[in-house]
Design a protein around this motif. Structure first.
Motif, PDB file in Angstrom:
ATOM      1  N   SER A  93       0.539   3.010  -8.273  1.00 43.54           N
ATOM      2  CA  SER A  93       1.142   1.673  -8.127  1.00 43.54           C
ATOM      3  C   SER A  93       0.540   0.701  -9.134  1.00 43.54           C
ATOM      4  N   ASP A 140       8.534   2.433  -6.571  1.00 40.92           N
ATOM      5  CA  ASP A 140       7.254   2.948  -6.103  1.00 40.92           C
ATOM      6  C   ASP A 140       7.465   3.701  -4.802  1.00 40.92           C
ATOM      7  N   ASP A 192       5.005   1.945   2.319  1.00 38.15           N
ATOM      8  CA  ASP A 192       3.930   1.271   1.606  1.00 38.15           C
ATOM      9  C   ASP A 192       3.914  -0.226   1.855  1.00 38.15           C
TER      10      ASP A 192
HETATM   11 MG    MG Z   1       0.884   3.321  -4.355  1.00 39.41          MG
END
Ligand code: MG
Ligand code: ADP
Length: 881
Positions: free
Chosen positions: A614, A686, A654
């Protein structure tokens, strides 16, 4: 309530009827009172006591806040998004016949607050107005009442665009007209925490025409007209500081939609909504409030014009080279107050003498600032100050007129300099003479009476007096003083002469206060005449401040000047994440290259959890933003294209922060990116697909990558924990695998945070489990299962086999329909499917994949998407059963 209304209640209800959407603060003596529903709601919101007025059935709910502390309560309501109508007594109660006349003197609303803790120093406070035209387009106007800044633009498309624009400027309140249907208003409310107000009139009000001379489209002036009418209606006072409206084209700036702005943490962090930890926090080396606000605007709106960016870069470079001039410039700028807002207060009539002194002190710095700019010997920088009037006569006026430390109150005197007004000087002489006489009196009386402790004093109630302690009373000659007041151990006296002087002094002081107030008001009017040049000066100084800030941060953090490629190439050597590198110990950040060009349009990033995927992705987006606002970037070398838009999407699993981390949101956001992105955009996805079950997620992820790769062709970074997807490298010509490496060191996994070509070692999870000393039986069994899974369909084989199915099923090349799942399923498809199933023991998933592949994601409504998912899932379950 029955018919026996008191006359005052009648008055209240009449006024309230005209201010339905606001709390009516109704002045009653020393209180603002609220009644009825207002009272009930305010008592709750402000946690104050709800009382009542009247008896029995007639009793009506009421609550109140003291007049002198009202500001605090008003602030709390405004912060919660409410509006407030301030209703004052507009005649002297002593003169009134019957009920005192009352009027609403102004409205305070979230978009129009001028003062107090609701106003952030380094943030604008925008009020927006949106006019919806018959052809579907929107006129979008916004103003910051504190600075007088006005802007207007046209938006095409749907309400989404309005939402994006409102959030881009952080508007607190939006003014709409009746052309907005209830449903549309609701959807605006749902999308943003914003106060909504209404205003019908949209022609430019009389007297404001010259503000919109630059507008060449009727639509634009209608949008701005609505804004003006609302301001005039609510503020009911001078708006002379409003600046000529400035047209901006939304397509002149890099578009960063709401989600991307949040995800990238451009101006505040995702979780805590704090500036600290955001890009703005790192970049903000401005030293003035105005510079701080302008920087925020720049960060939210990176440029698209290479020329405009390079102009900024050139000045930044020059400021980096001139270290000493820059440090001096920073020192000078530190003494410059918030000119923009000071000017606003001047026009608004709320400025006090202390603030005018701040204005003077700021202006006194201007010559030195300009001299420093000239020393840079940079044409761009010089042209920045060329047309700017340093307002020298105004400085002179303020120097002559004002004392250095006037009080906050403008009605108590102590503001105006000696020598500014002869009349004032005369009164002051009288007052001073009187005071000297009194001062001498003390000495004289001590001598004549022999009482060393004799004092002359003053208090508000008794005026001037002579004080003698009890033990000395016998020393006073008979009849010398008149007794006035007795204290426990002293007596206070007066004399006729003392009283006479006192009267003179008090009279002079009263006159002084009145005259100073008068002089101050006249001075304020004179300052008002400088509104335009002061605003231009403020704009110039804020630009200088932002640029010196860029130079300062670029030098401090070793940034480099990026260059812009026409060939859509990204070449970053040793790039760093500007924020992460600041928050981890110095020198620990692992720099990474990014290479993307033809053949590497999409990078598929794999690597263990916490490896730095990320961070790597965001780093690229932040570098692009920094480059396009004219700042330098954290890298040793950087070549970038100019991106028209940046999209950042985070897999739902996430995104714990938003509280609405559902898979649906993930898909909606992704849909928006796919629909809006162009070849010149940057897309960061992501771990998309995480929010659903493995096969669903993987299938969607793959379909999305394929779509971007084949149709959108934007530069894309896609991180994923679906290792199966790495096989796509063989299929998609512009896609390359990269991974974040990790090694084992002394029994621990060490993340190297280094991004290198190729796919990640996929057995990391089990490896970590081994290191964690899970029972051998478990990890061995896991290896076994893994091997089995690996033997089964990888993404690529599924893709091929499904394609085979599709080819057979649709030889005419017609788009394959979802009917695969329906009754009319083609027999040949069914047979082929069975064949493959028998041969490879492929699981039942591939028809689902097939269906997924043929979905036109962009043309699905959310509801259709849910139904479809549901259908896919059901068909899977049915087949199993
Ligand atoms: Mg990540
Ligand atoms: P992933 O997305 O792969 O799970 P993150 O990008 O969230 O991993 O990174 C996890 C943590 O690793 C970050 O919070 C940061 O502290 C650290 N990190 C990431 N990249 C780097 C880097 N290049 N250098 C140093 N530390 C890094």
């Amino acid at each position: 309530m029955n018919g026996q209304q008191t006359p005052m209640m009648k008055q209240y209800l009449e006024i309230k009827a005209q201010h339905q959407d606001a709390f009516l603060f109704f002045r009653l003596g020393d209180f603002y009172e609220l009644f009825l529903d207002d009272a009930i709601k305010a008592a709750q919101e402000l946690e104050i006591t709800l009382t009542g007025r009247g008896q029995g059935e007639d009793r009506i709910p009421m609550c109140g806040v003291p007049y002198h502390s009202a500001e605090h309560y008003i602030a709390r309501l405004i912060e919660k998004g409410y509006k407030i109508a301030i209703c004052e007594q507009v005649e002297d109660p002593k003169q009134a016949k019957g009920v005192v006349k009352r009027e609403v003197v102004k409205m305070i609303t979230p978009g129009t607050v001028m003062e107090g803790n609701m106003i952030q120093e380094k943030e604008n406070n925008f009020l927006a107005a949106v006019t919806w035209f018959e052809d579907g387009s929107f006129g979008f106007a916004r103003a910051d009442l504190t600075t007088g800044e006005n802007m207007v633009t046209l938006l095409d498309g749907d309400i989404d665009e309005v939402v994006q624009e409102l959030s881009a400027c952080g508007a607190k309140e939006v003014v709409l007209g009746s052309e907005w249907q209830e449903q549309a208003v609701l959807s605006l409310k749902e999308a943003l925490p914003i106060t909504i107000s209404f205003e019908e009139a949209s022609t430019i009000p009389e007297g404001y025409e010259q503000l919109c001379e630059s507008l060449d489209q009727k639509k634009l002036s209608r949008a701005f007209g609505r804004l003006l009418h609302y301001l005039i209606r609510t503020q009911k006072r001078s708006l002379e500081h409003l600046q000529p409206v400035h047209y901006y084209a939304t397509n002149a700036y890099m578009k960063i939609d709401l989600h991307s702005k949040r995800n990238l943490e451009l101006v505040e962090t995702l979780r805590e909504k704090k500036k600290q930890g955001s890009l703005l926090w790192v970049l903000d080396q401005t030293v003035t409030a105005m510079g701080g606000r302008l920087l925020k605007q720049w960060v939210e709106r990176p440029l698209l014009s290479k020329m405009a960016i390079e102009e900024r870069q050139e000045m930044v470079q020059s400021l980096i080279e001139h270290y000493f001039e820059r440090e001096e410039l920073r020192d000078e700028l530190r003494h410059v107050y918030d000119l923009e807002r000071l000017v606003g207060k001047v026009a608004y009539g709320s400025v006090n003498a202390r603030e005018l002194v701040q204005l003077r002190k700021s202006l006194q710095r201007v010559p030195a600032i300009f001299a420093l700019v000239r020393k840079l010997e940079n044409d761009r920088a010089t042209s920045l100050i060329k047309e700017i009037d340093p307002c020298e006569e105004l400085v002179d006026l303020l120097e002559r007129s004002l004392l250095d430390e006037p009080p906050i109150s403008v009605k108590e005197g102590g503001m105006i300099n000696d020598g500014y007004s002869q009349e004032l000087d005369r009164y002051r002489d009288a007052s001073r003479n009187g005071k000297t006489w009194i001062a001498q009196l003390e000495r004289q009386e001590r001598e004549e009476t022999g009482i060393k402790s004799l004092k002359v004093g003053y208090n508000k109630v008794f005026g001037y007096y002579i004080e003698v302690t009890r033990s000395n009373l016998h020393l006073i000659p008979e009849g010398r003083y008149e007794r006035k007041q007795t204290l426990s151990n002293a007596e206070r006296f007066i004399t006729p002469e003392l009283k006479e002087k006192e009267a003179l002094i008090l009279e002079a002081e009263e006159k002084i206060e009145a005259l100073e107030y008068e002089l101050f008001l006249a001075l304020r009017e004179q300052v008002k005449a400088y509104t335009r040049p002061l605003q231009a000066l403020a704009a110039c100084i804020s630009t200088l401040d932002v640029l010196q800030g860029f130079a300062t941060v670029s030098e401090k953090n070793h940034y480099t000047q990026p260059i812009f490629s026409a060939s859509r190439t990204i070449r970053i050597i040793d790039g760093r994440h500007p924020v992460v590198e600041q928050v981890i110990p110095r020198g620990e950040y692992v720099a990474n290259d990014v290479n993307m060009h033809e053949g590497r349009e999409t990078l598929l990033i794999t690597g263990p959890n916490m490896a730095g995927k990320s961070t790597y992705m965001r780093q690229l987006a932040l570098l692009a933003v920094m480059a396009q606002i004219g700042c330098f970037v954290p890298a040793t070398e950087a070549e970038l294209p100019i991106f028209d838009q940046v999209f950042t999407r985070i897999g739902a699993a996430d995104d714990l922060a938003s509280g609405q981390s559902t898979f649906m949101v993930e898909m909606l956001e992704t849909k928006y990116a796919l629909a809006k992105a162009t070849q010149d955009s940057l897309i960061l996805l992501d771990e998309i697909g995480r929010g659903t079950s493995t096969y669903d997620g993987m299938a969607l992820a793959q379909a999305i990558i394929e779509y971007i790769h084949d149709e959108v062709r934007a530069k894309t970074l896609f991180s994923t924990h679906y290792h199966e997807l790495t096989a796509l490298e063989h299929e998609l010509t512009h896609l390359k695998n990269v991974h974040v490496s990790a090694v084992e060191e002394q029994g621990k996994v060490v993340f190297l945070h280094k991004v290198v070509d190729g796919q990640a070692d996929r057995s990391y999870g089990i490896y970590v489990a081994e290191l964690a000393n899970l029972p051998k039986q478990v990890t061995e069994r896991a290896e076994e299962i893994l091997a089995q899974l690996e033997g089964q369909a990888t993404a690529l084989t599924v893709r091929e086999e499904v394609k085979a199915v599709k080819d057979e099923a649709a030889p005419t090349n017609e788009p394959t329909q979802l009917s695969l799942f329906g009754e009319e399923m083609d027999h040949r498809t069914e047979n082929k499917k069975k064949e493959i199933r028998n041969k490879n023991e492929i699981q039942e998933e591939h028809p689902v994949l097939h269906a997924l592949k043929s979905i036109d994601v962009l043309n699905l409504t959310p509801l259709e998407a849910i139904n479809l998912l549901n259908e896919l899932q059901r068909s899977l379950r049915n087949e199993k059963g």
